[in-house]
Design a protein around this motif. Sequence first.
Motif, short mmCIF file in Angstrom:
data_model
loop_
_atom_site.label_atom_id
_atom_site.label_comp_id
_atom_site.label_asym_id
_atom_site.label_seq_id
_atom_site.Cartn_x
_atom_site.Cartn_y
_atom_site.Cartn_z
N GLY A 29 0.64 -1.38 -0.05
CA GLY A 29 -0.02 -0.04 -0.05
C GLY A 29 0.87 1.28 0.06
O GLY A 29 0.67 2.12 0.51
N ALA A 30 1.89 1.07 -0.71
CA ALA A 30 2.85 2.33 -0.70
C ALA A 30 2.20 3.52 -1.14
O ALA A 30 1.43 3.69 -2.11
CB ALA A 30 4.15 2.02 -1.56
N ASP A 31 2.59 4.83 -0.43
CA ASP A 31 2.18 5.98 -0.89
C ASP A 31 3.00 6.73 -2.04
O ASP A 31 2.85 8.02 -2.34
CB ASP A 31 2.04 6.80 0.41
CG ASP A 31 0.93 6.26 1.56
OD1 ASP A 31 0.09 5.71 0.69
OD2 ASP A 31 1.39 6.43 2.45
N TYR A 32 4.22 6.09 -2.39
CA TYR A 32 5.06 6.97 -3.19
C TYR A 32 4.87 6.25 -4.69
O TYR A 32 4.46 5.10 -4.83
CB TYR A 32 6.71 6.53 -2.90
CG TYR A 32 6.87 5.10 -2.43
CD1 TYR A 32 7.08 4.47 -3.36
CD2 TYR A 32 6.89 4.92 -0.98
CE1 TYR A 32 7.37 2.91 -3.03
CE2 TYR A 32 7.20 3.61 -0.74
CZ TYR A 32 7.39 2.46 -1.63
OH TYR A 32 7.70 1.36 -1.23
N LYS A 54 6.85 3.68 4.19
CA LYS A 54 5.64 3.36 3.37
C LYS A 54 5.23 4.69 2.54
O LYS A 54 4.73 4.66 1.30
CB LYS A 54 4.22 2.97 4.25
CG LYS A 54 3.01 2.92 3.63
CD LYS A 54 1.87 2.39 4.58
CE LYS A 54 0.63 2.55 3.85
NZ LYS A 54 0.04 3.53 3.37
N THR A 55 5.75 5.61 3.12
CA THR A 55 5.27 7.07 2.65
C THR A 55 6.60 7.36 1.68
O THR A 55 6.49 8.08 0.53
CB THR A 55 5.28 8.33 3.71
OG1 THR A 55 4.15 7.79 4.36
CG2 THR A 55 4.81 9.43 3.12
N ASP A 112 6.21 3.32 9.06
CA ASP A 112 5.41 4.21 8.48
C ASP A 112 5.92 5.16 7.54
O ASP A 112 5.86 5.82 6.46
CB ASP A 112 4.46 5.09 9.55
CG ASP A 112 3.66 4.26 10.13
OD1 ASP A 112 3.04 3.37 9.62
OD2 ASP A 112 3.23 4.54 11.29
#
Length: 443
Positions: free
Chosen positions: A81-84, A241-242, A238
């Motif tokens: 669920g990576a945000d990058y 992940k971001t 966290d």
Amino acid sequence: MKIEQFEYKPLAHYSYILISDGEMAIIDPERNPMHYYAYAKANNATIKAVFETHPHADFVSSHLQIHEETGATIYNSEKLGADYPHQPFDEGNSIKIGKATLGAINTPGHSPDSITIVAKEGDQTVLFTGDTLFIGDVGRPDLREKAGKMQAKRQVLAEAMYQTIQEKFTHLPDDAIVYPAHGAGSLCGKSMSDANSSTLGNERMGNWAFKKQTKEEFVDHLLDSQPFIPSYFGYNVDINKTGAATLRKALAAVPFKMGATAKGVIVDVRSESDFKKGHLQGSINIQATSEDSKFETWLGAIVQPEEKFSLVIDKPEDLEPMLERVAKIGYERQLQTVLTLAKESLLKMKPLDLQDFKQHPDKYTIVDIRNQSEINEGKFFEQALEHPLNELRETANKIPTDKPVVVHCAGGYRSAAGSSILESELDGVTVFDLSEDVNEFKK
């Protein structure tokens, strides 16, 4: 296919470069990517890809910085669920790096989003196993239970690890080389070998996880006696992940002062002897006097994520290397200032009268700050109170204050931190550090 392993000893972290036909991939990079860039330049290679086997708990990765500075594509499991910006890399996905083919195996157990990268060129097979398969061990399954925003139960992950070991590697040859993300000394496992690589065949023969056993036996062994979890682990999951900020920009924001003072939480990285000769009130002595010292682990175990602190260094030339060490775990965000000390208003720490302590140990309150797993294996002093270092700031108020306090660990490094914490927390109590003299009391 050329493989280069990079080791960062304080965190027992291995990262990797793979080069084939002038193209390069980076696997599980550390916070500062400059040595990967230098390697690419020296080998006339173009960085095409950066892989994350999972969002690491014990260090901050530079995958996003590498993407921004080189244009390399980031590959990781879609389950993360990576945000990058990234490309999914799960079972069925593969890419070419030069003449090498890199594919993915989903290998949950350490985390639900772990992958193993399988690289093949000709007759050569290489496995980048992340924190799934170590040399002699497998990754611990309990880091996601209370870690950050990406939680998973340890029992579920332990059972997933059993299935991973039973099923996911069976189609791979014995001569496949195993390259893990960590070695002995990492808190991501409990019984890793000192070896930095192996073969799958050797692991099938010698790694406890591959031995014939029931799921219940496997899970019980895996969950038993895992080491403590430093406070920063969930925080780093966290961040990863971001995607972390570019290191240069992050460090440029931290102020530096010469001959200054500070209040609040203060981390003094100087040697134990220098600290005891003079330090600021409230300072915690987490030594960073060698390249191998476990500074990052104990900084992240003693100081909480988001907790503001200042850093005392010995001399100006220590500034850049210490800033980088703080940034390895993403703590530069909460670092208020770095300073060298003024000469006035410093506190001194009294040395312990070792002979008096040997002859009259009952005159002292002895505090054992080793990890609980170490204490369970045997105590050096039967009357010692158990206060593991990672919990000491919270439990110090439970320590009796009617006698002088003597703090010990296993070898001296941690007791410098522990005694400095108690000196700050126990008003009016004389606190001594047994330091390396603890070796005289080992049975």
